[in-house]
Design an enzyme around this catalytic site. Sequence first.
Site, PDB file in Angstrom:
ATOM      1  N   GLN A 130      45.337  34.724  89.732  1.00  0.00           N
ATOM      2  CA  GLN A 130      45.598  34.109  88.422  1.00  0.00           C
ATOM      3  C   GLN A 130      46.556  34.993  87.649  1.00  0.00           C
ATOM      4  O   GLN A 130      46.342  36.197  87.522  1.00  0.00           O
ATOM      5  CB  GLN A 130      44.280  33.943  87.656  1.00  0.00           C
ATOM      6  N   ARG A 167      37.332  34.593  68.519  1.00  0.00           N
ATOM      7  CA  ARG A 167      36.084  35.043  69.157  1.00  0.00           C
ATOM      8  C   ARG A 167      35.215  35.889  68.210  1.00  0.00           C
ATOM      9  O   ARG A 167      34.938  37.068  68.451  1.00  0.00           O
ATOM     10  CB  ARG A 167      36.394  35.810  70.439  1.00  0.00           C
ATOM     11  N   HIS A 277      39.072  26.604  78.973  1.00  0.00           N
ATOM     12  CA  HIS A 277      38.795  28.046  79.043  1.00  0.00           C
ATOM     13  C   HIS A 277      37.332  28.335  78.659  1.00  0.00           C
ATOM     14  O   HIS A 277      37.015  29.322  78.005  1.00  0.00           O
ATOM     15  CB  HIS A 277      39.748  28.807  78.112  1.00  0.00           C
ATOM     16  N   ARG A 280      36.468  28.898  74.895  1.00  0.00           N
ATOM     17  CA  ARG A 280      36.728  30.223  74.313  1.00  0.00           C
ATOM     18  C   ARG A 280      37.992  30.287  73.473  1.00  0.00           C
ATOM     19  O   ARG A 280      38.316  31.328  72.923  1.00  0.00           O
ATOM     20  CB  ARG A 280      36.820  31.261  75.442  1.00  0.00           C
TER      21      ARG A 280
HETATM   22  C1  LIG Z   1      34.284  36.445  80.206  1.00  0.00           C
HETATM   23  C2  LIG Z   1      35.360  35.506  80.610  1.00  0.00           C
HETATM   24  C3  LIG Z   1      36.614  36.009  80.944  1.00  0.00           C
HETATM   25  C4  LIG Z   1      37.621  35.134  81.372  1.00  0.00           C
HETATM   26  N1  LIG Z   1      38.817  35.644  81.774  1.00  0.00           N
HETATM   27  C5  LIG Z   1      39.783  34.808  82.244  1.00  0.00           C
HETATM   28  C6  LIG Z   1      40.992  35.330  82.767  1.00  0.00           C
HETATM   29  O1  LIG Z   1      41.200  36.536  82.836  1.00  0.00           O
HETATM   30  N2  LIG Z   1      41.934  34.434  83.194  1.00  0.00           N
HETATM   31  C7  LIG Z   1      41.728  33.077  83.153  1.00  0.00           C
HETATM   32  O2  LIG Z   1      42.600  32.303  83.552  1.00  0.00           O
HETATM   33  N3  LIG Z   1      40.566  32.567  82.687  1.00  0.00           N
HETATM   34  C8  LIG Z   1      39.599  33.399  82.249  1.00  0.00           C
HETATM   35  N4  LIG Z   1      38.408  32.887  81.816  1.00  0.00           N
HETATM   36  C9  LIG Z   1      38.176  31.420  81.874  1.00  0.00           C
HETATM   37  C10 LIG Z   1      37.562  31.033  83.211  1.00  0.00           C
HETATM   38  O3  LIG Z   1      38.483  31.163  84.261  1.00  0.00           O
HETATM   39  C11 LIG Z   1      37.084  29.578  83.193  1.00  0.00           C
HETATM   40  O4  LIG Z   1      38.153  28.758  82.774  1.00  0.00           O
HETATM   41  C12 LIG Z   1      35.884  29.337  82.283  1.00  0.00           C
HETATM   42  O5  LIG Z   1      34.989  30.417  82.330  1.00  0.00           O
HETATM   43  C13 LIG Z   1      35.167  28.066  82.724  1.00  0.00           C
HETATM   44  O6  LIG Z   1      34.071  27.821  81.945  1.00  0.00           O
HETATM   45  P1  LIG Z   1      32.566  28.179  82.386  1.00  0.00           P
HETATM   46  O7  LIG Z   1      32.379  29.628  82.041  1.00  0.00           O
HETATM   47  O8  LIG Z   1      31.776  27.260  81.535  1.00  0.00           O
HETATM   48  O9  LIG Z   1      32.441  27.929  83.862  1.00  0.00           O
HETATM   49  C14 LIG Z   1      37.383  33.736  81.391  1.00  0.00           C
HETATM   50  C15 LIG Z   1      36.123  33.247  81.058  1.00  0.00           C
HETATM   51  C16 LIG Z   1      35.119  34.111  80.681  1.00  0.00           C
HETATM   52  C17 LIG Z   1      33.753  33.536  80.360  1.00  0.00           C
END
Ligand SMILES: Cc1cc2nc3c(=O)[nH]c(=O)nc-3n(C[C@H](O)[C@H](O)[C@H](O)COP(=O)(O)O)c2cc1C
Length: 377
Positions: A130, A167, A277, A280
Amino acid sequence: MTDTDRLVSMEDLRRRARRRMPRVAWEFLDSGTGAETALKRNRERMDAVVMVPRMMRGARHPSTAAPLLGREWTAPFGVAPVGLQSLMWPGIEKALAAMARDRGIPYCLSTVAGESLEDIAKVNPDFWFQLYPPTHADARRELIKRAEDAGAKALVLTLDIPRSSRRERQRRAGVGMPPKTTPRLIADVLSRPAWALATWKRGVPTMRTLAPYVPSGDMTKMAEFTAKNLAFDLTPEGVAEIRDLWPGTFIVKGVMHPEDAERLVEIGADAIWVSNHGGRQLDIGAASIDALPGIAEAVGSRAEIIFDSGINSGADVARAVALGAKMCFLGRGFVWGVAAMGAPGAAHAEAILRDELENVMAQLGCHRLDELRERLA
Ligand SMILES: Cc1cc2nc3c(=O)[nH]c(=O)nc-3n(C[C@H](O)[C@H](O)[C@H](O)COP(=O)(O)O)c2cc1C
């Protein structure tokens, strides 16, 4: 009955993970943004997807085989990129990458993960990388070339962070990079001895893919580096430039509008990754499950559809597949597994999801994933 026998659902893993992780790490993992309406909406809208079982179908042993991007995976779910995972549980990236390799599901490493892409390639040669694209063109080229040289099977460009989100819950909990060493943080860490011991053995979490650019490894400098150097303003031209630099499978992540999806297909995306995301970024944003059918319809057979945000069970995987996803990813869910049980928790979480999905398919009378759509209420 062993302790593991009591961890029968993803929610059990979540509860156990919460008890074992320091508060600062838990808040980073669990939080959404703003009042966390988007986070809740992902759940509520997912729960609103209901399906109607058909009887007399003899689907006791359904197949979860999931073809995607030229390969057949054993199930339609995989491990989403999560930044700084090793803060949540030391060594988690390698545990998840190895599990995904052994179980035949996709694994995607974050640009800002604890392990380097070169080290993950050794554990799981089929990994996806990614990309948060570096601001400077040379650095962009170099990072993309490193992913190619390491043999990443797909480049996943994340689009949905036009700038950092507020956040608020993380700020209140003192989540920072590095977290400030206060008496509260020390007490927090000491109250989680398994995490503290594992972290002590492994060293302070850092972002190893980016380590060559911040040789001191100092986390404050690393944070400054990422804030300044991973801030490329993505335009269609910028996406096209990255597409041109990457010779292989190209996936764009964080798409919520059918017209954006169509534009990205024109630019050359092989797969559109529908995601908000994990709630978030934008608290007034739509639930990603609501965005899925429209995007799947707009894209048609021109690209594959990948989905995440709010998948917490095999039943949720079935729902998203019914609405058009070829592959679903979990961000938080797989972290719960490892944080709850250590490395064996990776396979335990995977087994729960797989068993739940097979069970739901059998109850619905579906032999294969492509029959799920017909069961939508
Ligand atoms: C703690 C955390 C860190 C994340 N870091 C990234 C990241 O570095 N790059 C990215 O593309 N998505 C990141 N995401 C998003 C995840 O890839 C994903 O889209 C998301 O967690 C999906 O939702 P879910 O937690 O309900 O499964 C992050 C999510 C969380 C919870």
